[in-house]
Write an enzyme that holds these catalytic residues in place. Structure first.
Site, PDB file in Angstrom:
ATOM      1  N   HIS A 175       2.144  -0.749  -3.801  1.00 40.43           N
ATOM      2  CA  HIS A 175       1.052  -0.522  -4.746  1.00 40.43           C
ATOM      3  C   HIS A 175      -0.321  -0.352  -4.083  1.00 40.43           C
ATOM      4  CE1 HIS A 175       4.151  -1.555  -7.497  1.00 40.43           C
ATOM      5  NE2 HIS A 175       4.091  -2.848  -7.310  1.00 40.43           N
ATOM      6  N   ASP A 215       6.357   3.878  -8.788  1.00 38.56           N
ATOM      7  CA  ASP A 215       5.350   2.880  -8.443  1.00 38.56           C
ATOM      8  C   ASP A 215       4.483   2.831  -9.685  1.00 38.56           C
ATOM      9  OD1 ASP A 215       2.900   1.657  -7.652  1.00 38.56           O
ATOM     10  OD2 ASP A 215       3.610   1.839  -5.588  1.00 38.56           O
ATOM     11  N   HIS A 216       4.626   1.799 -10.487  1.00 34.66           N
ATOM     12  CA  HIS A 216       4.010   1.880 -11.814  1.00 34.66           C
ATOM     13  C   HIS A 216       2.485   1.955 -11.767  1.00 34.66           C
ATOM     14  CE1 HIS A 216       4.160  -2.526 -11.387  1.00 34.66           C
ATOM     15  NE2 HIS A 216       3.072  -2.503 -12.104  1.00 34.66           N
TER      16      HIS A 216
END
Ligand code: NAP
Length: 492
Positions: free
Chosen positions: A242, A179-180
């Site tokens: 996110h 999950d950047h």
């Protein structure tokens, strides 16, 4: 770091060009890559080595954010990248790949450690994992790790199905789900901010905090992703992963030791405490929106339904706002407002923690974590206005790190995966529980039990999202940009 082979599936794709190669290049320059190390760059196109390397070179020149990077070292970096053409749906191809990898490892004296990065469409994940196993590629004497990108399924059932298939080949400890947002330096600093600063630590709970607002807004529309997006929407694309991760990181108790296991346990206790939404609750706590025509920076843009590839009567959510409660004693009664949208009036991801107001001060203290595009932190306090006894004025103290020197998310996450540190990756339990929390929303949207509010492109989203906070006596905080101070939305 152990020497290793990185097998990058999807090396000719967009993510590899825009994010992965620039991150690997910067790691190379900063001597953060293992030694020896090589990248087997797998794509389907019949490209020669030199053509592929020219393409990587171009993507580094185009997308490497750090313009002061030493590009004279590019040839040395490219020496470590070998293009390998194959169709990942052909089982036979994996036997050849296995041979190729073994002989490359032998030549480079690389230990039997393999990092498999699947930068391909998720419907190829399970097939690739199965072929890695049957070809023997995933059986190593050292370690093997799998890195994958969201989406992890499109609902609870498909996520479970994918996880079961991956689990037949890789153990949970070997799977690194990216999950950047968890790779953003300010998000990674949240734990430290809360734990080592008594002035933050002491107030990070319901007696002092009035609400938490998490916004991830974009100015872009669906661009070339309309076919994907029209089946996905903001809930699946942003909120399930996110935004919930940001809420969990904000609410999480910071464990004594920041190990992956301890962080996972703390995150789990937050997700398990997220108050489930019943059928009726969705209408009360969730706002669904879709952009109509409007303008972005003065340029007219079309409505979502007029975008190429979008169904003319599409009901897909391009905006969603939700009110979430976390039933832990320290968060009792504190609403977390989550909001994300496309074609909004600003590009910004931030977390605003609003403190309860004191009797004298009209404006509350705020702690603002700026996640992207600019990173940093703002603390808003109230002081006496100089020379004006009895009159309070809000002051903001800002931490603005040098943005050029901040590592990109993918650099942070690749380095962590190479070290075998899973602290900032999504564990399966988190993914599953997050899907479980959003399932009633997905059902309500699918059955049209929640109105679809249209908002003009270039605005803050539908009015209904403002009402969600006004019902509780609050208002969204906007970014300062052209205002000296963070301004409540109703004051603009
Ligand atoms: P993309 O541009 O469509 O690239 C897909 C890659 O997969 C290409 O390298 C393609 O190779 C390869 N591929 C497809 N079918 C193949 C096959 N049968 N055999 C071998 N290679 C095959 O996709 P992307 O945007 O890079 O996205 C990759 C992954 O990252 C996806 O899971 C996506 O959801 C995720 N993701 C991407 C972004 C982003 O910013 N792009 C952001 C978040 C998540 P050829 O081109 O040579 O055919």
């Amino acid at each position: 770091m152990d020497s290793m082979t990185m097998l990058l599936f999807g090396a000719t794709g967009d993510l590899a060009a825009r994010k992965l190669f620039p991150a690997l290049f910067r790691m190379f320059l900063d001597q953060k890559l293992p030694e020896p190390f090589w990248i087997v760059a797998i794509g389907r196109r019949a490209w020669s080595q030199s053509r592929f390397r020219s393409r990587v070179e171009k993507s580094l020149l185009d997308f490497c954010q750090d313009r002061s990077a030493d590009f004279s070292r590019l040839p040395a970096f490219l020496q470590r990248v070998e293009y390998y053409e194959m169709d990942v749906r052909q089982p036979q191809a994996y036997l050849n790949l296995h041979q190729y990898v073994r002989s490359g490892e032998g030549e480079r004296l690389i230990g039997d450690n393999r990092l498999f990065y699947l930068s391909v469409s998720p419907d190829l994940f399970a097939g690739i994992a199965g072929n890695l196993q049957s070809s023997g590629l995933s059986q190593t004497n050292g370690w093997r790790r799998l890195m994958i990108e969201k989406p992890f399924g499109s609902d609870l059932a498909s996520a479970r199905d994918l996880n079961r298939k991956l689990g037949e080949v890789f153990a949970e400890e070997e799977i690194y789900r990216i999950d950047h947002y968890l790779g953003k330096p300010m998000v990674q600093s949240l734990g430290t901010l809360k734990s080592v600063n008594p002035i933050i630590h002491a107030v990070w709970n319901s007696p002092y905090i009035a609400n938490v607002q998490i916004t991830a807004s974009e100015t872009i529309g669906v661009e070339e992703r309309s076919a994907y997006y029209d089946q996905t929407g903001a809930i699946r694309d942003m909120l399930q992963n996110h935004l919930l991760q940001l809420a969990i990181m904000t609410a999480m108790h910071v464990p004594g030791r920041m190990t992956a296991e301890e962080v996972r346990a703390e995150k789990r206790s937050v997700i398990e405490a997220m108050r489930p939404l019943g059928q009726e609750d969705v209408r009360l706590h969730v706002v669904r929106g879709q952009y109509s025509n409007g303008s972005i920076d003065g340029t007219p843009v079309c409505a979502y339904r007029d975008e190429a590839g979008v169904a003319p009567r599409s009901m897909t959510d391009t905006f969603v706002a939700a009110r979430l409660f976390i039933d832990l004693p320290r968060w009792q009664g504190v609403p977390f407002y989550l909001r994300t949208g496309k074609r909004m009036n600003e590009k910004s991801t931030r977390i605003v923690v609003q403190c309860k107001s004191s009797e004298e001060a009209e404006l509350p203290n705020l702690v603002v974590i700026h996640v992207s595009p600019n990173q940093g932190m703002t603390l808003r306090l109230n002081l006496h206005a100089p020379g004006m006894p009895g009159q309070l004025e809000p002051v903001e103290m800002a931490y603005v790190p040098n943005q050029k020197h901040l590592p990109e998310s993918y650099e942070m996450l690749l380095a962590e995966a190479m070290r075998g540190d899973r602290t900032h990756f999504a564990h399966w339990e988190e993914v599953e529980l997050a899907w479980r929390w959003v399932e009633p929303i997905l059902a309500a949207f699918a059955e049209n039990r929640v109105p679809l509010h249209h908002y003009p492109a270039g605005t803050n989203g539908p009015d209904a999202a403002n009402r969600l906070l006004e019902e509780d006596g609050f208002t969204w905080w906007l970014d300062p940009e052209d205002e000296p101070l963070l301004t409540p939305v109703h004051a603009r």
